[in-house]
Design a protein around this motif. Structure first.
Motif, PDB file in Angstrom:
ATOM      1  N   GLN A 134       0.828  -1.205   0.000  1.00  0.00           N
ATOM      2  CA  GLN A 134       0.000   0.000   0.000  1.00  0.00           C
ATOM      3  C   GLN A 134       0.864   1.258   0.000  1.00  0.00           C
ATOM      4  O   GLN A 134       0.572   2.225  -0.697  1.00  0.00           O
ATOM      5  N   PHE A 135       1.937   1.245   0.778  1.00  0.00           N
ATOM      6  CA  PHE A 135       2.836   2.394   0.818  1.00  0.00           C
ATOM      7  C   PHE A 135       3.491   2.605  -0.545  1.00  0.00           C
ATOM      8  O   PHE A 135       3.564   3.732  -1.044  1.00  0.00           O
ATOM      9  N   GLU A 147       3.054   5.878  -3.002  1.00  0.00           N
ATOM     10  CA  GLU A 147       4.219   6.615  -3.501  1.00  0.00           C
ATOM     11  C   GLU A 147       4.187   6.726  -5.026  1.00  0.00           C
ATOM     12  O   GLU A 147       4.447   7.791  -5.584  1.00  0.00           O
ATOM     13  N   GLN A 148       3.828   5.647  -5.703  1.00  0.00           N
ATOM     14  CA  GLN A 148       3.747   5.663  -7.169  1.00  0.00           C
ATOM     15  C   GLN A 148       2.620   6.578  -7.646  1.00  0.00           C
ATOM     16  O   GLN A 148       2.778   7.305  -8.621  1.00  0.00           O
ATOM     17  N   MET A 149       1.476   6.550  -6.959  1.00  0.00           N
ATOM     18  CA  MET A 149       0.363   7.428  -7.340  1.00  0.00           C
ATOM     19  C   MET A 149       0.742   8.890  -7.150  1.00  0.00           C
ATOM     20  O   MET A 149       0.367   9.750  -7.951  1.00  0.00           O
ATOM     21  N   ALA A 198       0.776  11.676 -10.080  1.00  0.00           N
ATOM     22  CA  ALA A 198       0.041  12.938  -9.932  1.00  0.00           C
ATOM     23  C   ALA A 198       0.962  14.129 -10.183  1.00  0.00           C
ATOM     24  O   ALA A 198       0.581  15.093 -10.854  1.00  0.00           O
ATOM     25  N   GLU A 199       2.187  14.078  -9.669  1.00  0.00           N
ATOM     26  CA  GLU A 199       3.145  15.164  -9.886  1.00  0.00           C
ATOM     27  C   GLU A 199       3.513  15.280 -11.360  1.00  0.00           C
ATOM     28  O   GLU A 199       3.582  16.385 -11.909  1.00  0.00           O
ATOM     29  N   GLN A 200       3.737  14.144 -12.025  1.00  0.00           N
ATOM     30  CA  GLN A 200       4.081  14.165 -13.446  1.00  0.00           C
ATOM     31  C   GLN A 200       2.912  14.670 -14.289  1.00  0.00           C
ATOM     32  O   GLN A 200       3.112  15.401 -15.261  1.00  0.00           O
ATOM     33  N   THR A 201       1.692  14.309 -13.917  1.00  0.00           N
ATOM     34  CA  THR A 201       0.512  14.781 -14.644  1.00  0.00           C
ATOM     35  C   THR A 201       0.363  16.286 -14.499  1.00  0.00           C
ATOM     36  O   THR A 201       0.063  16.988 -15.468  1.00  0.00           O
ATOM     37  N   ALA A 202       0.574  16.806 -13.300  1.00  0.00           N
ATOM     38  CA  ALA A 202       0.491  18.248 -13.078  1.00  0.00           C
ATOM     39  C   ALA A 202       1.546  18.983 -13.902  1.00  0.00           C
ATOM     40  O   ALA A 202       1.264  20.031 -14.492  1.00  0.00           O
TER      41      ALA A 202
END
Length: 150
Positions: free
Chosen positions: A58-59, A63-65, A69-73
């Motif tokens: 889960q951790f 971390e991957q999500m 999210a940062e790359q998408t932004a």
């Protein structure tokens, strides 16, 4: 019974995560709770290894999500910047603060933390205010179908 090696391993595990650029407070708290759980577990009744692996998975997924999210932004910001830069030299219609519509030629773009700001005939116009883009010299289409045309 205390095992000194456990202290060195757990404190060493947190250091790279704490200095990582993508680590936020929630991730740090999760790791601290997981290490505390391992440190204070009952040696006669240890935690289920399957549960530990599930928490670790889960951790890693979190971390991957976060990275996605940062790359998408970053991608969205880049697309906005390229789109705004492509408007230089074109005529745009935009809404003024008072709700009226104005038209002008984009002569430049400034990039701020709020997004691209177009320089339209000397006026600073946020990209979000742009209603339409058209070729220089042409007038924006304001035709709406009438009952006879529809």
């Amino acid at each position: 019974m205390s095992i000194p090696a456990t202290e060195a391993v757990t404190s060493g595990m947190l250091t790279p995560l704490a200095t990582s650029a993508s680590t936020n407070d929630d991730q740090q708290m999760f790791m601290e709770l997981m290490v505390a759980q391992l440190r204070y577990q009952d040696p006669l009744n240890p935690a289920d290894s399957g549960e530990f692996l599930a928490q670790t998975a889960q951790f890693n997924a979190l971390e991957q999500m976060t990275k996605v999210a940062e790359q998408t932004a970053t991608l969205v910001a880049s697309q906005l910047a390229f789109g705004a830069a492509g408007m230089v030299g074109r005529d745009v219609s935009y809404l003024n603060e008072d709700g009226t519509t104005s038209t002008g030629k984009v002569t430049g773009v400034t990039f701020s933390t709020d997004g691209p700001i177009l320089d339209v005939d000397g006026k600073q116009v946020p990209l979000a205010w742009v209603a339409s883009i058209h070729e220089p010299g042409s007038t924006p289409s304001t035709d709406t179908p009438t009952d006879a045309q529809a």
